[in-house]
Write a protein that holds these residues in place. Structure first.
Motif, short mmCIF file in Angstrom:
data_model
loop_
_atom_site.label_atom_id
_atom_site.label_comp_id
_atom_site.label_asym_id
_atom_site.label_seq_id
_atom_site.Cartn_x
_atom_site.Cartn_y
_atom_site.Cartn_z
N ARG A 68 0.92 -1.03 -0.08
CA ARG A 68 -0.02 -0.10 0.01
C ARG A 68 0.74 1.25 0.09
O ARG A 68 1.60 1.39 0.94
CB ARG A 68 -1.04 0.11 1.30
N PHE A 69 0.78 1.85 -1.14
CA PHE A 69 1.80 3.05 -1.23
C PHE A 69 1.14 4.40 -1.18
O PHE A 69 0.08 4.44 -2.33
CB PHE A 69 2.30 2.74 -2.68
N LEU A 70 1.38 5.27 -0.47
CA LEU A 70 0.78 6.69 -0.63
C LEU A 70 1.83 7.75 -1.10
O LEU A 70 3.13 7.81 -0.78
CB LEU A 70 0.33 7.15 0.84
N ASP A 71 1.40 8.69 -1.93
CA ASP A 71 2.33 9.76 -2.71
C ASP A 71 1.51 10.87 -2.42
O ASP A 71 0.52 11.18 -2.66
CB ASP A 71 2.34 9.51 -4.18
N ILE A 72 2.15 11.74 -1.31
CA ILE A 72 1.63 12.96 -0.99
C ILE A 72 2.11 14.07 -1.74
O ILE A 72 3.33 14.46 -1.90
CB ILE A 72 2.34 13.36 0.59
N GLY A 73 1.07 14.88 -2.31
CA GLY A 73 1.44 15.65 -3.32
C GLY A 73 1.76 15.04 -4.67
O GLY A 73 3.04 15.14 -5.21
N GLU B 263 -6.17 7.59 8.75
CA GLU B 263 -5.09 6.81 9.32
C GLU B 263 -5.39 5.42 9.54
O GLU B 263 -4.49 4.76 9.86
CB GLU B 263 -4.53 7.22 10.67
N HIS B 264 -6.42 5.17 9.36
CA HIS B 264 -6.87 3.53 9.47
C HIS B 264 -6.24 2.84 8.43
O HIS B 264 -6.13 2.98 7.19
CB HIS B 264 -8.35 3.53 9.62
N ILE C 191 2.97 11.83 8.79
CA ILE C 191 3.37 10.59 8.06
C ILE C 191 3.75 9.40 8.82
O ILE C 191 3.32 8.27 8.57
CB ILE C 191 4.83 11.09 7.43
N ALA C 192 4.34 9.73 10.10
CA ALA C 192 4.49 8.39 11.09
C ALA C 192 3.18 7.78 11.43
O ALA C 192 3.20 6.57 11.64
CB ALA C 192 5.13 9.13 12.29
N ALA C 193 1.99 8.45 11.72
CA ALA C 193 0.96 8.12 11.88
C ALA C 193 0.23 7.10 10.77
O ALA C 193 -0.33 6.31 10.92
CB ALA C 193 -0.18 9.07 12.25
#
Length: 404
Positions: free
Chosen positions: A170-175, A231-232, A259-261
């Motif tokens: 599961r990959f998140l790209d912020i911006g 955050e879940h 990000i840590a959360a």
């Protein structure tokens, strides 16, 4: 009239004393300097333009150019080099201090407005000079003669390898910009990707690309502030590329706490962003930081790489790898400027003369700044430890460079 004459004499003395190969053309056709040897011609359109030349700073000259008070004619490399020497820009101290007292600079509403100011210009405009994937961040030139498209693909792979992306992550790209990284990561590495952006134009474009590439269900784009990402569930890997410059120094801890959360225990995050070259600086000197705030990136603020490490560590993230890609960004920006100038007429049609000038002088000035070490570009890889260890980070770093 007397003041104008005094300013003309001051400009004449400065031009002659500089010994630089440029000429100033006054609004009445009079030339100041040696036109025969001039690599650059500065055309002043009105008497009020004299002020920018009489006591110049790079920021003042950029403002006068953008506002149409003067024209800068010549090769853009020569323009920046001569401007630097004329203004003694290297002698200017960088901007220091923080605008943290301006709490309103980074409310959700203000951040959305600032992002849309810069990015919601025209998708077609950005398409004129970005690579085919529309990656609006520093490329990675494995060899000096790489094309921009090849170097941007290499950068995407460089990030994906650093994050050690694996199928089903599961990959998140912020911006997420125009989606280059999440689309690449899904197609090349098999991840399930989520990209977030505050730009309406980017959101529309990425949504279309997801559908066109048959990635619905594997890739998702959301119009969302990073502070509002649920955050879940958590993410195995997170990237933030060219976004944290918008966060603001007082909000760095909030940013890394979030990000840590969002990161699962053992997960990895890569923060890729522009930083100052000097520890106590918050932007470039010679009026450049103020010009950028007013015309290019309202609300933006640069910090030093050490501030990134400190903030990340304070949020419980351990730095595992750090790399400065400063020379790569200078090269990337010169590619962009060359491509923009090659499509100048179409760019002016899409966004108008003033915005064309903003992007031209901003990107050329930034290229010059990176080339001369005034700014840096750091990729910082960090991990969320489990009982003090990083169970998912390879023991050696050579995995980053496999296949190169």
């Amino acid at each position: 009239m007397m003041l104008d004459q005094l300013l003309v004499r001051q400009v004449r003395r400065r031009v002659e004393a500089s010994g630089l190969p440029f000429v100033v053309e006054l609004w009445n056709g009079e030339l100041v300097g040696n036109a025969a040897d001039a690599a650059v011609r500065v055309r002043l359109h009105q008497a009020s333009s004299l002020k920018a030349m009489a006591d110049p700073s790079l920021g003042a000259l950029a403002r006068a150019y953008v506002e149409g008070n003067l024209d800068l004619v010549g090769n853009v490399h020569d323009i920046l080099s001569l401007g630097d020497r004329l203004c003694n820009a290297g002698d200017y101290s960088p901007k220091t201090g923080s605008d943290g007292w301006k709490w309103w600079r980074h409310t959700r509403t203000k951040d959305r407005r600032n992002i849309q100011y810069h990015y919601d210009v025209s998708n077609d405009f950005y398409g004129l000079w970005l690579d085919a994937r529309r990656v609006y961040s520093c490329a990675y030139f494995k060899t000096p003669d790489m094309s921009l498209d090849a170097a941007q693909e290499a950068k995407l792979d460089h990030i994906c390898r650093k994050l050690d992306l694996k199928p089903e992550d599961r990959f998140l790209d912020i911006g997420c910009g125009w989606g280059g990284l999440i689309l690449h990561a899904a197609q090349r590495y098999g991840v399930h990707a989520v990209g977030i952006t505050l730009s309406d134009d980017q959101y529309t474009y990425v949504s279309q690309q997801i559908e066109a590439r048959g990635l619905t269900g594997q890739v998702d784009v959301r119009r969302m502030d990073y502070r509002d990402v649920p955050e879940h569930g958590g993410y195995d890997k997170i990237a933030s590329v060219g976004m944290f410059e918008h966060v603001g120094r007082p909000h760095l801890r909030i940013y890394f706490d979030k990000i840590a959360a969002l990161l699962k225990p053992g997960g990895l995050v890569l923060n890729h962003g522009i930083t100052t070259a000097e520890p106590d600086a918050s932007g470039l000197g010679s009026g450049i930081a103020e010009f950028i705030e007013d015309y290019v990136f309202p609300g933006g603020e640069l910090v030093h790489a050490s501030d990134v490490l400190r903030a990340a560590a304070g949020s419980g993230l351990e730095c595992l790898d750090a790399e400065n890609l400063r020379p790569h960004y200078g090269k990337t920006l010169w590619h962009w400027v060359t491509r923009l100038e090659a499509h100048a007429d179409e760019a002016r049609r899409l966004i108008g003369e003033q915005k064309y000038r903003i992007w031209r002088i901003y990107m050329a000035g930034s290229a010059h700044a990176f080339d001369h070490g005034w700014m840096e570009l750091w990729q910082v890889l960090a991990g969320k430890a489990v009982d003090g260890s990083q169970p998912n980070y390879p023991f050696k770093r050579d995995f980053i460079y496999r296949g190169e």
